[in-house]
Motif scaffolding. Structure first.
Motif, PDB file in Angstrom:
ATOM      1  N   THR A 191      46.769 -10.354   3.369  1.00  0.00           N
ATOM      2  CA  THR A 191      46.775  -9.019   3.000  1.00  0.00           C
ATOM      3  C   THR A 191      48.120  -8.396   3.539  1.00  0.00           C
ATOM      4  O   THR A 191      49.016  -7.701   3.371  1.00  0.00           O
ATOM      5  N   THR A 192      48.041  -8.586   5.110  1.00  0.00           N
ATOM      6  CA  THR A 192      48.863  -8.141   5.973  1.00  0.00           C
ATOM      7  C   THR A 192      50.324  -8.708   5.598  1.00  0.00           C
ATOM      8  O   THR A 192      51.227  -7.844   5.632  1.00  0.00           O
ATOM      9  N   ALA A 193      50.313  -9.909   5.408  1.00  0.00           N
ATOM     10  CA  ALA A 193      51.707 -10.498   5.084  1.00  0.00           C
ATOM     11  C   ALA A 193      52.316  -9.855   3.718  1.00  0.00           C
ATOM     12  O   ALA A 193      53.424  -9.766   3.343  1.00  0.00           O
ATOM     13  N   MET A 194      51.533 -10.026   2.737  1.00  0.00           N
ATOM     14  CA  MET A 194      51.630  -9.757   1.403  1.00  0.00           C
ATOM     15  C   MET A 194      52.203  -8.220   1.389  1.00  0.00           C
ATOM     16  O   MET A 194      53.032  -7.928   0.771  1.00  0.00           O
ATOM     17  N   ARG A 195      51.561  -7.265   1.979  1.00  0.00           N
ATOM     18  CA  ARG A 195      52.035  -6.039   2.364  1.00  0.00           C
ATOM     19  C   ARG A 195      53.461  -5.833   2.703  1.00  0.00           C
ATOM     20  O   ARG A 195      54.273  -5.023   2.520  1.00  0.00           O
ATOM     21  N   ALA A 212      42.542  -9.968  15.822  1.00  0.00           N
ATOM     22  CA  ALA A 212      43.704  -9.429  16.412  1.00  0.00           C
ATOM     23  C   ALA A 212      44.776 -10.216  16.785  1.00  0.00           C
ATOM     24  O   ALA A 212      46.019 -10.125  16.768  1.00  0.00           O
ATOM     25  N   TRP A 213      44.421 -11.249  17.492  1.00  0.00           N
ATOM     26  CA  TRP A 213      45.142 -12.376  17.848  1.00  0.00           C
ATOM     27  C   TRP A 213      46.050 -13.183  16.628  1.00  0.00           C
ATOM     28  O   TRP A 213      47.212 -13.243  16.808  1.00  0.00           O
ATOM     29  N   LEU A 214      45.152 -13.341  15.761  1.00  0.00           N
ATOM     30  CA  LEU A 214      45.873 -13.978  14.356  1.00  0.00           C
ATOM     31  C   LEU A 214      46.854 -12.766  13.786  1.00  0.00           C
ATOM     32  O   LEU A 214      47.875 -13.328  13.148  1.00  0.00           O
ATOM     33  N   LEU A 215      46.644 -11.698  14.066  1.00  0.00           N
ATOM     34  CA  LEU A 215      47.239 -10.466  13.380  1.00  0.00           C
ATOM     35  C   LEU A 215      48.758 -10.427  14.211  1.00  0.00           C
ATOM     36  O   LEU A 215      49.840 -10.358  13.651  1.00  0.00           O
ATOM     37  N   GLY A 216      48.515 -10.401  15.465  1.00  0.00           N
ATOM     38  CA  GLY A 216      49.910 -10.875  16.334  1.00  0.00           C
ATOM     39  C   GLY A 216      50.901 -11.937  15.927  1.00  0.00           C
ATOM     40  O   GLY A 216      51.861 -11.783  15.846  1.00  0.00           O
ATOM     41  N   ILE A 217      50.075 -13.103  15.631  1.00  0.00           N
ATOM     42  CA  ILE A 217      50.865 -14.369  15.147  1.00  0.00           C
ATOM     43  C   ILE A 217      51.525 -13.897  13.942  1.00  0.00           C
ATOM     44  O   ILE A 217      52.466 -14.408  13.612  1.00  0.00           O
ATOM     45  N   THR A 218      50.902 -13.329  12.950  1.00  0.00           N
ATOM     46  CA  THR A 218      51.305 -12.864  11.635  1.00  0.00           C
ATOM     47  C   THR A 218      52.249 -12.146  11.791  1.00  0.00           C
ATOM     48  O   THR A 218      53.441 -12.340  11.056  1.00  0.00           O
ATOM     49  N   ARG A 219      52.508 -11.156  12.514  1.00  0.00           N
ATOM     50  CA  ARG A 219      53.680 -10.061  12.796  1.00  0.00           C
ATOM     51  C   ARG A 219      54.931 -11.256  13.274  1.00  0.00           C
ATOM     52  O   ARG A 219      55.903 -10.866  12.544  1.00  0.00           O
ATOM     53  N   HIS A 220      54.627 -12.055  13.988  1.00  0.00           N
ATOM     54  CA  HIS A 220      55.577 -13.033  14.489  1.00  0.00           C
ATOM     55  C   HIS A 220      56.253 -13.779  13.249  1.00  0.00           C
ATOM     56  O   HIS A 220      57.361 -13.857  13.106  1.00  0.00           O
ATOM     57  N   LYS A 221      55.183 -14.412  12.715  1.00  0.00           N
ATOM     58  CA  LYS A 221      55.772 -15.197  11.408  1.00  0.00           C
ATOM     59  C   LYS A 221      56.332 -14.407  10.471  1.00  0.00           C
ATOM     60  O   LYS A 221      57.392 -14.955   9.817  1.00  0.00           O
ATOM     61  N   VAL A 222      55.874 -13.229  10.160  1.00  0.00           N
ATOM     62  CA  VAL A 222      56.656 -12.588   9.188  1.00  0.00           C
ATOM     63  C   VAL A 222      58.103 -12.087   9.650  1.00  0.00           C
ATOM     64  O   VAL A 222      59.055 -12.294   8.943  1.00  0.00           O
ATOM     65  N   ALA A 223      58.111 -11.669  10.939  1.00  0.00           N
ATOM     66  CA  ALA A 223      59.502 -11.326  11.534  1.00  0.00           C
ATOM     67  C   ALA A 223      60.604 -12.602  11.408  1.00  0.00           C
ATOM     68  O   ALA A 223      61.728 -12.580  11.109  1.00  0.00           O
ATOM     69  N   ASP A 224      59.837 -13.923  11.600  1.00  0.00           N
ATOM     70  CA  ASP A 224      60.674 -15.028  11.427  1.00  0.00           C
ATOM     71  C   ASP A 224      61.191 -15.373  10.138  1.00  0.00           C
ATOM     72  O   ASP A 224      62.261 -15.768  10.073  1.00  0.00           O
ATOM     73  N   LEU A 225      60.305 -14.898   9.117  1.00  0.00           N
ATOM     74  CA  LEU A 225      60.531 -15.072   7.917  1.00  0.00           C
ATOM     75  C   LEU A 225      61.623 -14.126   7.353  1.00  0.00           C
ATOM     76  O   LEU A 225      62.669 -14.485   6.847  1.00  0.00           O
ATOM     77  N   TYR A 226      61.648 -13.033   7.981  1.00  0.00           N
ATOM     78  CA  TYR A 226      62.900 -11.776   7.774  1.00  0.00           C
ATOM     79  C   TYR A 226      64.006 -12.381   8.383  1.00  0.00           C
ATOM     80  O   TYR A 226      65.210 -12.261   7.806  1.00  0.00           O
ATOM     81  N   ALA A 227      64.010 -12.798   9.521  1.00  0.00           N
ATOM     82  CA  ALA A 227      65.119 -13.538  10.309  1.00  0.00           C
ATOM     83  C   ALA A 227      65.655 -14.765   9.173  1.00  0.00           C
ATOM     84  O   ALA A 227      67.019 -14.773   9.148  1.00  0.00           O
ATOM     85  N   GLN A 228      64.710 -15.379   9.009  1.00  0.00           N
ATOM     86  CA  GLN A 228      65.334 -16.440   8.075  1.00  0.00           C
ATOM     87  C   GLN A 228      66.027 -16.158   6.855  1.00  0.00           C
ATOM     88  O   GLN A 228      67.009 -16.646   6.347  1.00  0.00           O
TER      89      GLN A 228
END
Length: 194
Positions: free
Chosen positions: A45-49, A84-100
């Motif tokens: 849900t976090t990634a989708m939003r 919370a740790w998983l959501l932190g990783i999610t934020r990093h993976k989303v940022a990586d995807l935006y950079a990609q």
């Protein structure tokens, strides 16, 4: 007898989030399954939003759980809940995807600029510069050479390089900065532009 077995199953206490977090950090595969069952929808849900694309969000969920499992030794359940740790990783993976996505966009624009005028050959300078850079990269020692190859040829982020090479993130950043400074000095001396 079957009644007592059924009753015994109800006597097993459910795992708390803390139990799952502790078992996850300890490397219990059943805790990985349980963490996925409990929090994958939160990650999705976090990634989708953020991303607005179902396929990308599903990819992020997979990347988050792979990254979390691979780096579980760095997770301390006493300092942060697992979701919370998983959501932190999610934020990093989303940022990586935006950079990609941004890198892909820049690459596509560059390709379009080059291919829009097929009558003019590409200037020689960029090719010469690439050859000089490849030559200078070959002169770098390890792990600097490998770090730059991962960064520029495989398009990995600093965090991904640190994970692949199992080096601290700060070390990777330092190697990149020092290596680029060396390359810049060598190429400036040779009259090439970096």
């Amino acid at each position: 007898m079957t009644g007592s077995v059924a009753g015994a199953a109800h006597d097993v206490p459910a795992l708390t989030d803390n139990d799952v977090s502790t078992a996850f950090a300890a490397g219990a595969e059943t805790a990985l399954e349980e963490a996925y069952r409990r929090w994958a929808s939160l990650v999705f849900t976090t990634a989708m939003r953020t991303l607005g694309d179902r396929t990308d969000a599903e990819d992020v969920v997979q990347q988050v759980y792979v990254a979390a499992w691979q780096s579980r030794s760095t997770y301390d359940p006493t300092t942060k809940p697992l979701p919370a740790w998983l959501l932190g990783i999610t934020r990093h993976k989303v940022a990586d995807l935006y950079a990609q996505r941004a890198r892909r966009g820049r690459t596509q624009e560059a390709v379009e600029r080059v291919t829009n005028d097929p009558t003019e050959p590409a200037p020689a300078e960029p090719v010469v510069d690439k050859v000089l850079i490849a030559d200078e990269l070959a002169k770098l020692g390890q792990p600097q050479k490998r770090i730059l190859e991962l960064a520029f040829y495989e398009d990995l982020t600093h965090a991904q390089i640190a994970s692949v090479l199992r080096l601290p993130l700060g070390t990777v950043k330092s190697h990149i900065k020092r290596s680029l400074d060396k390359l810049r000095l060598r190429l400036e001396v040779d009259g090439a532009a970096l």
